[in-house]
Scaffold this active site. Structure first.
Site, PDB file in Angstrom:
ATOM      1  N   GLY A  24       0.813  -1.205   0.000  1.00 21.54           N
ATOM      2  CA  GLY A  24       0.000   0.000   0.000  1.00 21.54           C
ATOM      3  C   GLY A  24       0.847   1.256   0.000  1.00 21.54           C
ATOM      4  O   GLY A  24       2.009   1.248   0.414  1.00 21.54           O
ATOM      5  N   CYS A  25       0.246   2.335  -0.476  1.00 16.98           N
ATOM      6  CA  CYS A  25       0.877   3.659  -0.447  1.00 16.98           C
ATOM      7  C   CYS A  25      -0.189   4.643   0.012  1.00 16.98           C
ATOM      8  O   CYS A  25      -1.123   4.265   0.704  1.00 16.98           O
ATOM      9  CB  CYS A  25       1.448   4.020  -1.815  1.00 16.98           C
ATOM     10  SG  CYS A  25       0.194   4.191  -3.102  1.00 16.98           S
ATOM     11  N   GLU A  26      -0.100   5.882  -0.391  1.00 16.97           N
ATOM     12  CA  GLU A  26      -1.084   6.887   0.025  1.00 16.97           C
ATOM     13  C   GLU A  26      -2.401   6.736  -0.732  1.00 16.97           C
ATOM     14  O   GLU A  26      -3.468   6.727  -0.142  1.00 16.97           O
ATOM     15  CB  GLU A  26      -0.508   8.291  -0.163  1.00 16.97           C
ATOM     16  CG  GLU A  26      -1.351   9.394   0.430  1.00 16.97           C
ATOM     17  CD  GLU A  26      -1.408   9.355   1.954  1.00 16.97           C
ATOM     18  OE1 GLU A  26      -2.351   9.963   2.503  1.00 16.97           O
ATOM     19  OE2 GLU A  26      -0.554   8.747   2.612  1.00 16.97           O
ATOM     20  N   TYR A  48      -3.628   4.088   1.558  1.00 19.36           N
ATOM     21  CA  TYR A  48      -3.892   4.443   2.949  1.00 19.36           C
ATOM     22  C   TYR A  48      -5.124   5.339   3.081  1.00 19.36           C
ATOM     23  O   TYR A  48      -5.857   5.254   4.068  1.00 19.36           O
ATOM     24  CB  TYR A  48      -2.659   5.117   3.556  1.00 19.36           C
ATOM     25  CG  TYR A  48      -2.763   5.367   5.035  1.00 19.36           C
ATOM     26  CD1 TYR A  48      -2.771   4.310   5.935  1.00 19.36           C
ATOM     27  CD2 TYR A  48      -2.856   6.659   5.537  1.00 19.36           C
ATOM     28  CE1 TYR A  48      -2.866   4.531   7.299  1.00 19.36           C
ATOM     29  CE2 TYR A  48      -2.949   6.897   6.900  1.00 19.36           C
ATOM     30  CZ  TYR A  48      -2.956   5.827   7.778  1.00 19.36           C
ATOM     31  OH  TYR A  48      -3.056   6.054   9.135  1.00 19.36           O
TER      32      TYR A  48
END
Length: 182
Positions: free
Chosen positions: A141-143, A170
């Site tokens: 996952g990232c932003e 996120y």
């Protein structure tokens, strides 16, 4: 081997040596392709991009090789995978990670902020390999879901086999009120 971008849409962007034949021609590969170079094919016949690397044979026929594309899942599915034993790799910057992250996430930044831009972490694969084995089940996952997709693609290309990208990142994780640590 020289590579040509071969796109099935009329919008090529900044691809050098790109050609854009009609979609119906691309599906059967009947269009004229260069004979001594690789060709990247974007197949837009369905809603998901499917990229393939294709090369021409000595007779001018095209042989396509599938490029590994990560599976992306919604955050609720990602949470279920985490509960089932998948490990969470958070590829956001250290600053983003320190503000909050999913429970038990491991942070290995895919990109770093430099001035007003970002640069790819040159040690990304080595750092990931220090935390995970090639066959570990990993959700990434990232932003917002874009950087994690790129990181997932790089990991698959590097030989990692059980990579799952988290769509929405996120932001979606917190919007769905899933557990976080600060």
């Amino acid at each position: 081997m020289e590579t040509t971008a071969f796109n099935t849409t009329s919008r090529i962007g900044n691809w050098s040596s790109a050609i854009s034949p009609p979609l119906q021609t691309c599906g059967s590969f009947k269009c004229q392709l260069p004979t001594r170079r690789g060709v990247i094919v974007a197949d837009l016949r369905n809603s998901n991009f499917r990229w393939r690397k294709a090369t021409t044979t000595s007779r001018g026929n095209v042989a396509a090789e599938a490029v590994k594309i990560p599976t992306s899942v919604p955050v609720r599915v990602a949470r279920e995978l985490a509960q089932a034993g998948y490990r969470y790799l958070d590829v956001r910057t250290p600053d983003e990670f320190s503000i909050g992250h999913p429970t038990r996430a491991i942070n290995v930044p895919y990109m770093y902020r430099v001035g007003s831009g970002m640069v790819k972490n040159p040690s990304f694969l080595r750092q990931v390999s220090s935390h995970f084995r090639k066959h570990d089940e990993i959700i990434i996952g990232c932003e917002s879901g874009q950087m994690s997709f790129m990181a997932s693609t790089d990991l698959l290309t590097a030989g990692f086999t059980a990579i799952t990208d988290i769509a929405g990142g996120y932001v979606a994780w917190t919007e769905n009120e899933l557990p976080v640590e600060e």
